[in-house]
Design a protein around this motif. Sequence first.
Motif, PDB file in Angstrom:
ATOM      1  N   HIS A 226       0.873  -1.176   0.000  1.00  0.00           N
ATOM      2  CA  HIS A 226       0.000   0.000   0.000  1.00  0.00           C
ATOM      3  C   HIS A 226       0.906   1.221   0.000  1.00  0.00           C
ATOM      4  O   HIS A 226       1.357   1.669   1.061  1.00  0.00           O
ATOM      5  N   GLY A 227       1.207   1.738  -1.186  1.00  0.00           N
ATOM      6  CA  GLY A 227       2.142   2.851  -1.265  1.00  0.00           C
ATOM      7  C   GLY A 227       3.503   2.428  -0.747  1.00  0.00           C
ATOM      8  O   GLY A 227       4.107   1.469  -1.247  1.00  0.00           O
ATOM      9  N   SER A 228       3.998   3.100   0.277  1.00  0.00           N
ATOM     10  CA  SER A 228       5.309   2.780   0.855  1.00  0.00           C
ATOM     11  C   SER A 228       5.224   1.717   1.939  1.00  0.00           C
ATOM     12  O   SER A 228       6.250   1.325   2.504  1.00  0.00           O
ATOM     13  N   LEU A 229       4.008   1.247   2.215  1.00  0.00           N
ATOM     14  CA  LEU A 229       3.789   0.295   3.295  1.00  0.00           C
ATOM     15  C   LEU A 229       3.597  -1.115   2.752  1.00  0.00           C
ATOM     16  O   LEU A 229       2.784  -1.334   1.846  1.00  0.00           O
ATOM     17  N   THR A 230       4.334  -2.070   3.294  1.00  0.00           N
ATOM     18  CA  THR A 230       4.198  -3.469   2.910  1.00  0.00           C
ATOM     19  C   THR A 230       3.777  -4.273   4.137  1.00  0.00           C
ATOM     20  O   THR A 230       4.381  -4.151   5.197  1.00  0.00           O
ATOM     21  N   ILE A 231       2.739  -5.099   3.959  1.00  0.00           N
ATOM     22  CA  ILE A 231       2.221  -5.922   5.049  1.00  0.00           C
ATOM     23  C   ILE A 231       2.315  -7.382   4.635  1.00  0.00           C
ATOM     24  O   ILE A 231       1.668  -7.809   3.674  1.00  0.00           O
ATOM     25  N   ASP A 232       3.140  -8.119   5.343  1.00  0.00           N
ATOM     26  CA  ASP A 232       3.279  -9.560   5.130  1.00  0.00           C
ATOM     27  C   ASP A 232       2.407 -10.240   6.175  1.00  0.00           C
ATOM     28  O   ASP A 232       2.791 -10.371   7.332  1.00  0.00           O
ATOM     29  N   ARG A 233       1.217 -10.670   5.772  1.00  0.00           N
ATOM     30  CA  ARG A 233       0.270 -11.235   6.734  1.00  0.00           C
ATOM     31  C   ARG A 233       0.705 -12.609   7.227  1.00  0.00           C
ATOM     32  O   ARG A 233       0.459 -12.958   8.379  1.00  0.00           O
ATOM     33  N   ALA A 234       1.322 -13.381   6.373  1.00  0.00           N
ATOM     34  CA  ALA A 234       1.760 -14.712   6.791  1.00  0.00           C
ATOM     35  C   ALA A 234       2.953 -14.623   7.736  1.00  0.00           C
ATOM     36  O   ALA A 234       3.016 -15.307   8.752  1.00  0.00           O
ATOM     37  N   GLY A 235       3.906 -13.765   7.415  1.00  0.00           N
ATOM     38  CA  GLY A 235       5.103 -13.632   8.244  1.00  0.00           C
ATOM     39  C   GLY A 235       4.957 -12.635   9.369  1.00  0.00           C
ATOM     40  O   GLY A 235       5.843 -12.507  10.201  1.00  0.00           O
TER      41      GLY A 235
END
Length: 229
Positions: free
Chosen positions: A134-143
């Motif tokens: 999301h723009g500059s934000l990365t969300i790794d839901r599994a990790g």
Amino acid sequence: MSRVLLVEDDPAVRKGVQLALRHQGHDVFAAGTGEEGLENLSAFRPDVVVLDLMLPGIPGLDVCRRIRERDQVPIIIVTARGDDVDVVVGLEAGADDYVVKPVQARVLDARIRALLRRLDAPASDALRPRAETHGSLTIDRAGLVVSLHGMPVALAPSELRLLLTLSAAPGQVLSRQQLLEAVWEHSYHGDIRLVDACVKRLRGKLGELGGDPGYVQTVRGFGYCFRSS
């Protein structure tokens, strides 16, 4: 068996809570001062910290802040009054939840187990991609890893759970009560100060305190929503 670091200066209360939590199946290390609690944080490696705010020596709020500087372990603060300003200050210092004295063992046990369940069962969907941007934000839901501008962001359990919950439905407004139930598992009409304090901390860590509404937006009179970009 969960490991609980209990920091309480009153010997009678400390012993009573320790025995009650052990009866509930927890492994408890009890410290009588903030200094002792901090000294044993790394050695004991607790799953949860239960921290009284009224401590001799290093005050409980300072202990909470020092723990947050070095660890993201869940923290439950213990306060003498539920309407005390210490609740808000404690939550903003990094606590994930709070209980009011006199501590009821069943309530404290339920809060501890709820915190640990949230860590074991993050808000995710198996069909969602492992990582989303999301723009500059990365969300790794599994990790369970969050990065901003390519750099990892250290989030306390409630902050992470809040971000996962909001970002699961970008643009959807969630009320404070909905977030309280989803993130803290408080199904009753609970204390929305938990939500507001956690949003404030999350915004600070995502660099949103300079006036830019950023990723977590307030919808006045309704609640909060996540802006994906």
